[in-house]
Design an enzyme around this catalytic site. Structure first.
Site, PDB file in Angstrom:
ATOM      1  N   GLU B  60       0.814  -1.222   0.000  1.00  0.00           N
ATOM      2  CA  GLU B  60       0.000   0.000   0.000  1.00  0.00           C
ATOM      3  C   GLU B  60       0.841   1.263   0.000  1.00  0.00           C
ATOM      4  OE1 GLU B  60      -0.752  -2.676   1.816  1.00  0.00           O
ATOM      5  OE2 GLU B  60      -2.764  -3.210   1.129  1.00  0.00           O
ATOM      6  N   HIS B 129     -10.121  -5.403  10.746  1.00  0.00           N
ATOM      7  CA  HIS B 129     -10.804  -5.176   9.472  1.00  0.00           C
ATOM      8  C   HIS B 129     -12.097  -4.385   9.629  1.00  0.00           C
ATOM      9  CE1 HIS B 129      -8.027  -8.258   8.110  1.00  0.00           C
ATOM     10  NE2 HIS B 129      -8.349  -7.979   6.873  1.00  0.00           N
TER      11      HIS B 129
END
Lengths: 332, 327
Positions: B60, B129
């Site tokens: 990322e 998450h």
């Protein structure tokens, strides 16, 4: 013989290049000395990382580039900015935080920018700008251009994840980027071998199937030639290169650090000073009979005058208007 | 008007903007061959090819930075994060590069980039998450932040974000991708910085965004039905800049407000909204403003505990009853 002919034809051009590179290295050296003085007088604030000792790296590599290539650097970037052709006046004015500075006084020593010269900044987070270089390379490839992006970073950045993520992607996407590691041996006060399992930076290229070269950073000609080879690889094949350029900073990490002390000895610094890249090139030109002492003194006087001029210009320039506080946060 | 899912509205926005402007490209994990982790980029690789629909490694920080670098050179990247939970790894590039380069270069280098992906909790994905980063990203000068709740707003705000000359954060939602709604065809732009009244009302204002708009609408229905209370639902749509005028206009009509968000309470978006109200509408308030947020805990896995942690219509109704002094 073909080689001999080539040498005689190219000798004047080569000497002209060497002369130009000597002039640029002298300018950087005298500029940085003036910056140190100005810092001591409180005219430059914050962090100020000098380039003294490393001049051959910026000068040799940038002499291998075209005007339409991109350049991006870390926070030790005064030398690259000057070698890229930013006027000494606007660079010094930026160090002083003045409105006439190359970043309008908003960036300072660590954030020199000149979009017109495709000098895409000094960046302050170690290794943080390495992915940006790949992005500039990506844009070149996206548009089908034959430019390159030259990215400078120190050896300490090699321990950052961003370096590894970027080298991998630059190789996968075949980006025309030259990753130039200026290995000056110390990340602030930490010797590279104390914190790096692999101390030859150049070896990291193997992990990413990338071309690489180890270069003597005290030899401006060696830097120039290695960068030329890397640039050609990027322009013709769109392939990145990792250059490890071994250099040495004669000053502390920043203005607030001593030249030597707990992390390196006075003897080591003095030993390295004997490899001064400026004396080396001046000596070579003298040996070849294309420069004499008077000529060298004249070049040096010119560099000192330019540095003094830059300080005068920065001193006399206005601070940014208070209304500048809130401009440039967002683009229109 | 066509009825589309939120997912397809985003897909349409991407497709139209890529057709309109050759400088727009999409980069992220699984966006190409796999057609998108949540199928937002379905069909785009076939139409635009691998130079413009770029699959990345799981890196990322690296690909966010490549996006910013490409934007420095004048391209208009759209960077997809599989979820904002993973974008935390890229925060250095979002905060230190994208948000600052224009300012620190003295206005020389704009960064026209979009960072987008699902934000906040879905169902039983546990703590790592299930996080809403609204407040984190909205804190940063140099960024714009939008959080559409409906398919029409998703299309209009993503198109506006792609055309904006600044870094724009687009917060989507896994639980929103299947939501259907009417979406204007073609040139439909929702200007960044404009809130929208999703349900008009007189007695109390529910200030919300993204997934909590549905929560607030349900609470408003329940209050109308059971308590005879008319609640106004104001969807912020943009978190930075915040539409202060719309917030104050609504509070001026209702004199009471509840702010609802998916994120944690401490230093959240609601805290910012409450600051605006107390500063500019103090004399118009008939009750303290209350907030409904995620519980101040990492998200638990257990279904019952997760339900307790999330903002719910019941909690909004309870808060509304308090600001209306019905208890």
């Amino acid at each position: 013989m073909a080689t001999a002919t080539a040498q005689t034809t190219h000798a004047p051009a080569q000497h002209e290049l060497e002369h130009r590179m000597l002039r640029q290295m002298l300018l950087i050296r005298r500029f940085e000395e003036k910056a140190a003085e100005a810092y001591a007088l409180g005219k430059i604030g914050g962090f100020c990382h000098l380039y003294i000792g490393q001049e051959a790296v910026a000068v040799g590599s940038l002499a291998a580039l075209r005007e339409d290539d991109y350049v991006i650097s870390s926070y030790r970037e005064h030398g690259q900015a000057l070698a890229r052709g930013l006027p000494a006046n606007v660079v010094m004015a930026e160090l002083f935080g003045k409105a006439t500075g190359c970043s309008k006084g908003k960036g300072g020593s660590m954030h020199l920018f000149d979009a017109g010269r495709r000098f895409m900044g000094g960046h302050g987070i170690v290794g943080g700008h390495v992915p940006l270089a790949a992005g500039l390379g990506f844009a070149i490839r996206y548009r089908g251009g034959d430019q390159v992006c030259l990215c400078y970073f120190g050896e300490a950045a090699v321990n950052i994840g961003a370096f590894h993520e970027t080298l991998n992607m630059a190789s996968v996407y075949k980006l025309p980027v030259i990753f130039l590691c200026e290995n000056n041996r110390y990340g602030m006060g930490t010797a590279f071998e104390r914190v790096a399992a692999v101390t030859d930076v150049v070896e990291h290229a193997c992990s990413y199937d990338m071309a690489a070269e180890l270069v003597n950073g005290m030899d401006v000609l060696a830097v120039n030639e290695a960068t030329r080879r890397a640039a050609e690889r990027a322009r013709k094949g769109g392939r990145p290169t990792l250059l490890e350029v071994r250099t040495y900073r004669f000053m502390g990490h920043s203005m607030s650090d001593p030249l030597h002390g707990v992390y390196r000895t006075k003897e080591e610094v003095e030993e390295q000073r004997k490899r001064d890249p400026i004396s080396q090139l001046a000596g070579k030109l003298k040996e070849e009979g294309v420069l004499d002492e008077a000529g060298l003194n004249a070049l040096d006087a010119e560099a000192r005058a330019a540095a003094e001029d830059a300080v005068r210009f920065a001193d006399q320039s206005p601070d940014p208007d208070p209304t500048e506080l809130t401009t440039h946060v967002l683009a229109d | 008007m066509a009825t589309l899912t939120y997912r397809d509205a985003l897909n349409q926005a991407l497709r139209e903007e890529m057709q309109r402007d050759p400088d727009v490209f999409l980069m992220g994990e699984e966006v190409g061959v796999y057609q998108g982790a949540y199928k937002v980029s379905r069909g785009l690789l076939e139409e635009f090819g691998p130079m413009r629909i770029v699959d990345t490694p799981i890196a990322e920080l690296g690909f966010a930075g490549i996006g910013v670098g490409a934007a420095m050179a004048g391209l208009r990247p759209v960077i997809e994060f599989m979820t904002w939970n993973f974008a935390v790894l890229a925060l250095d590039q979002i905060v230190n590069s994208a948000a600052k380069i224009l300012y620190e270069s003295g206005g020389q280098i704009p960064i026209p980039i979009v960072f987008r992906g699902p934000n906040g909790a879905a169902l039983q994905l546990a703590a790592q998450h299930s996080q809403a980063w609204d407040a984190w990203v909205s804190h940063i000068p140099g960024l714009k932040v939008v959080a559409p709740a409906t398919p029409a707003d998703a299309k209009g705000l993503l198109k506006a974000a792609i055309r904006d000359n600044n870094p724009v954060i687009v917060l989507e939602g896994e639980m929103l991708y299947n939501v259907k709604g009417e979406v204007p065809e073609g040139e439909h732009i929702v200007p960044i910085g404009q809130a929208d009244v999703k349900r008009p009302g007189r007695d109390v204002t529910f200030i919300c965004h993204s997934k909590t708009v549905a929560v607030a609408l349900k609470a408003a229905e329940q209050m109308a039905e059971h308590e005879g209370v008319s609640a106004e639902v104001l969807d912020l749509r943009s978190l930075r800049p915040l539409d202060e005028e719309a917030i104050l206009g609504s509070v001026a009509r209702t004199n009471r407000a509840v702010v609802i968000e998916e994120g944690w309470p401490h230093a959240g978006i609601g805290a910012q909204v409450v600051d605006v109200i107390q500063r500019e509408a103090f004399d118009q308030l008939d009750a303290p403003v209350l907030r409904v947020t995620q519980a101040d805990v990492p998200m638990p896995y257990n279904k019952q505990l997760e339900r307790l942690a999330k903002p719910s219509p019941e909690r909004v109704v309870a808060a509304a009853r308090r600001v209306l002094y019905l208890d």
